[in-house]
Design a protein around this motif. Structure first.
Motif, PDB file in Angstrom:
ATOM      1  N   GLY A 160       0.834  -1.196   0.000  1.00 27.01           N
ATOM      2  CA  GLY A 160       0.000   0.000   0.000  1.00 27.01           C
ATOM      3  C   GLY A 160       0.863   1.237   0.000  1.00 27.01           C
ATOM      4  O   GLY A 160       2.080   1.174  -0.220  1.00 27.01           O
ATOM      5  N   GLU A 161       0.263   2.363   0.292  1.00 19.12           N
ATOM      6  CA  GLU A 161       0.998   3.619   0.229  1.00 19.12           C
ATOM      7  C   GLU A 161       2.096   3.711   1.274  1.00 19.12           C
ATOM      8  O   GLU A 161       3.023   4.520   1.152  1.00 19.12           O
ATOM      9  CB  GLU A 161       0.035   4.793   0.389  1.00 19.12           C
ATOM     10  N   TYR A 162       2.026   2.885   2.333  1.00 15.62           N
ATOM     11  CA  TYR A 162       3.019   2.974   3.393  1.00 15.62           C
ATOM     12  C   TYR A 162       4.144   1.953   3.245  1.00 15.62           C
ATOM     13  O   TYR A 162       5.139   2.022   3.965  1.00 15.62           O
ATOM     14  CB  TYR A 162       2.347   2.817   4.760  1.00 15.62           C
ATOM     15  N   SER A 163       3.994   0.990   2.347  1.00 11.81           N
ATOM     16  CA  SER A 163       5.052   0.002   2.137  1.00 11.81           C
ATOM     17  C   SER A 163       6.013   0.477   1.053  1.00 11.81           C
ATOM     18  O   SER A 163       5.629   1.194   0.128  1.00 11.81           O
ATOM     19  CB  SER A 163       4.455  -1.345   1.708  1.00 11.81           C
ATOM     20  N   ARG A 164       7.265   0.052   1.178  1.00 14.91           N
ATOM     21  CA  ARG A 164       8.205   0.327   0.105  1.00 14.91           C
ATOM     22  C   ARG A 164       7.866  -0.562  -1.091  1.00 14.91           C
ATOM     23  O   ARG A 164       7.255  -1.614  -0.936  1.00 14.91           O
ATOM     24  CB  ARG A 164       9.626   0.070   0.585  1.00 14.91           C
ATOM     25  N   PRO A 165       8.247  -0.165  -2.308  1.00 13.74           N
ATOM     26  CA  PRO A 165       7.907  -0.945  -3.498  1.00 13.74           C
ATOM     27  C   PRO A 165       8.364  -2.396  -3.384  1.00 13.74           C
ATOM     28  O   PRO A 165       9.471  -2.683  -2.922  1.00 13.74           O
ATOM     29  CB  PRO A 165       8.649  -0.209  -4.621  1.00 13.74           C
ATOM     30  N   GLY A 166       7.517  -3.302  -3.800  1.00 12.68           N
ATOM     31  CA  GLY A 166       7.860  -4.717  -3.826  1.00 12.68           C
ATOM     32  C   GLY A 166       7.547  -5.483  -2.571  1.00 12.68           C
ATOM     33  O   GLY A 166       7.719  -6.701  -2.531  1.00 12.68           O
ATOM     34  N   ILE A 185       5.686  -7.146   6.342  1.00 11.26           N
ATOM     35  CA  ILE A 185       5.384  -7.399   4.930  1.00 11.26           C
ATOM     36  C   ILE A 185       6.698  -7.414   4.163  1.00 11.26           C
ATOM     37  O   ILE A 185       7.392  -6.403   4.083  1.00 11.26           O
ATOM     38  CB  ILE A 185       4.427  -6.336   4.363  1.00 11.26           C
ATOM     39  N   ALA A 186       7.049  -8.581   3.604  1.00  6.87           N
ATOM     40  CA  ALA A 186       8.359  -8.790   2.992  1.00  6.87           C
ATOM     41  C   ALA A 186       8.303  -8.703   1.467  1.00  6.87           C
ATOM     42  O   ALA A 186       7.226  -8.662   0.857  1.00  6.87           O
ATOM     43  CB  ALA A 186       8.897 -10.160   3.398  1.00  6.87           C
ATOM     44  N   LYS A 191      12.295 -11.400   2.588  1.00  7.48           N
ATOM     45  CA  LYS A 191      13.336 -10.652   3.288  1.00  7.48           C
ATOM     46  C   LYS A 191      13.003  -9.160   3.267  1.00  7.48           C
ATOM     47  O   LYS A 191      12.097  -8.713   2.578  1.00  7.48           O
ATOM     48  CB  LYS A 191      14.700 -10.886   2.648  1.00  7.48           C
ATOM     49  N   ASP A 192      13.801  -8.410   4.042  1.00  5.13           N
ATOM     50  CA  ASP A 192      13.761  -6.944   4.022  1.00  5.13           C
ATOM     51  C   ASP A 192      12.347  -6.404   4.206  1.00  5.13           C
ATOM     52  O   ASP A 192      11.885  -5.532   3.467  1.00  5.13           O
ATOM     53  CB  ASP A 192      14.354  -6.408   2.714  1.00  5.13           C
ATOM     54  N   ALA A 193      11.671  -6.915   5.212  1.00  7.02           N
ATOM     55  CA  ALA A 193      10.267  -6.559   5.424  1.00  7.02           C
ATOM     56  C   ALA A 193      10.108  -5.156   5.982  1.00  7.02           C
ATOM     57  O   ALA A 193      11.021  -4.573   6.575  1.00  7.02           O
ATOM     58  CB  ALA A 193       9.611  -7.568   6.365  1.00  7.02           C
ATOM     59  N   ASP A 194       8.923  -4.622   5.799  1.00  9.09           N
ATOM     60  CA  ASP A 194       8.498  -3.387   6.432  1.00  9.09           C
ATOM     61  C   ASP A 194       7.602  -3.719   7.619  1.00  9.09           C
ATOM     62  O   ASP A 194       6.859  -4.711   7.589  1.00  9.09           O
ATOM     63  CB  ASP A 194       7.701  -2.513   5.458  1.00  9.09           C
ATOM     64  N   SER A 214      17.830  -3.229   7.443  1.00 12.85           N
ATOM     65  CA  SER A 214      17.138  -4.098   8.394  1.00 12.85           C
ATOM     66  C   SER A 214      16.499  -5.289   7.690  1.00 12.85           C
ATOM     67  O   SER A 214      16.169  -5.228   6.502  1.00 12.85           O
ATOM     68  CB  SER A 214      16.057  -3.319   9.142  1.00 12.85           C
ATOM     69  N   ASP A 215      16.342  -6.375   8.424  1.00 16.75           N
ATOM     70  CA  ASP A 215      15.676  -7.571   7.906  1.00 16.75           C
ATOM     71  C   ASP A 215      14.844  -8.164   9.042  1.00 16.75           C
ATOM     72  O   ASP A 215      15.205  -9.182   9.630  1.00 16.75           O
ATOM     73  CB  ASP A 215      16.710  -8.577   7.403  1.00 16.75           C
ATOM     74  N   PRO A 216      13.724  -7.523   9.395  1.00 24.61           N
ATOM     75  CA  PRO A 216      12.923  -7.986  10.538  1.00 24.61           C
ATOM     76  C   PRO A 216      12.348  -9.372  10.289  1.00 24.61           C
ATOM     77  O   PRO A 216      11.887  -9.692   9.195  1.00 24.61           O
ATOM     78  CB  PRO A 216      11.820  -6.934  10.663  1.00 24.61           C
ATOM     79  N   TYR A 217      12.392 -10.190  11.348  1.00 22.87           N
ATOM     80  CA  TYR A 217      11.993 -11.591  11.245  1.00 22.87           C
ATOM     81  C   TYR A 217      10.776 -11.905  12.103  1.00 22.87           C
ATOM     82  O   TYR A 217      10.004 -12.797  11.798  1.00 22.87           O
ATOM     83  CB  TYR A 217      13.178 -12.469  11.678  1.00 22.87           C
TER      84      TYR A 217
END
Length: 238
Positions: A160-166, A185-186, A191-194, A214-217
């Motif tokens: 959505g508008e708050y997530s980075r592309p992809g 949301i990865a 990987k590399d989730a928001d 960051s790579d939150p798990y």
């Protein structure tokens, strides 16, 4: 093992206990026993820390023969001490499983209900919430009577508008006291989730910026703080 102040108090050698050193999930019993998910063998290990003993619980989950060298499976668990039930997200089998504490299967979700399910938790007694990764949603099912009943509701957890592309693949979430939900949301590599906060209306409200490296798990609620584990920087952020 960390104390309430976040400082490390004790280190437990999982390999010495016969437990995988990279468990994809853990759950805690009220009496202090810890359940470790073992995605390589598709079993659970229930241990008393720090020295054991540990016991293996086999609920007959899906297995990949090449899992140890080509990890494809994940395994998430939630437990309910009051009813003595485990709830398991069998990621590779595209299903949810209910077992008793001995590992006897009581019910499985119907075919097609979920696809690559991940983190799950009891929203309320008899209401199981799961992050349904491939369908980009968080869904809740009626599990009263140890049976998968009707779907009670769902919330979209997509780019959505708050997530980075992809970033399109949700895999972990935690409900917040104000009715909002935090969700990881990865990207397509998982990987590399928001960290995205969904409002009480289910719509994205903000993104917590953890930095480009960051790579939150995992995300959990601890007291009044949201705690995120980082698989790249080997740290917890609150």
């Amino acid at each position: 093992v960390c104390g309430r102040d976040g400082r490390r108090r004790e280190v437990v050698d999982l390999a010495a206990l016969g437990v995988p050193v990279k468990p994809p999930d853990i759950a805690l019993h009220g009496d202090g026993r810890i359940v470790f998910a073992d995605a390589d063998a598709s079993v659970l290990h229930r241990c008393r820390l720090p020295a054991g003993p540990c016991e293996t619980i086999d609920p007959g989950l899906n297995r990949f023969d090449a899992q140890p060298v080509l990890p494809l499976n994940s395994l998430k668990i939630a437990l309910d001490d009051a009813t003595q039930r485990y709830y398991i997200a069998d990621n590779a089998g595209h299903r949810l499983v209910i077992t008793d504490f001995a590992g006897h299967v009581l019910d499985r979700s119907p075919p097609g209900a979920v696809h690559h399910p991940n983190h799950l938790y009891l929203r309320a007694p008899g209401e199981l919430t799961v992050v349904d990764t491939d369908r980009h949603r968080i869904a809740t099912y009626d599990v009263h009577g140890d049976r998968f009943g009707a779907q009670l509701d769902e919330v979209a957890a997509d780019e959505g508008e708050y997530s980075r592309p992809g970033r399109r693949l949700p895999f972990d979430s935690v409900p917040l006291p104000d009715g909002k939900t935090a969700v990881l949301i990865a990207d397509w590599r998982m990987k590399d989730a928001d960290v995205v906060i969904l409002g009480a209306n289910g719509l994205p409200a903000r993104r917590i910026d953890l930095g480009a490296d960051s790579d939150p798990y995992d995300v959990e609620l601890w007291g009044d703080r949201l705690v995120v584990s980082d698989a790249t920087r080997y740290e917890l952020e609150a």
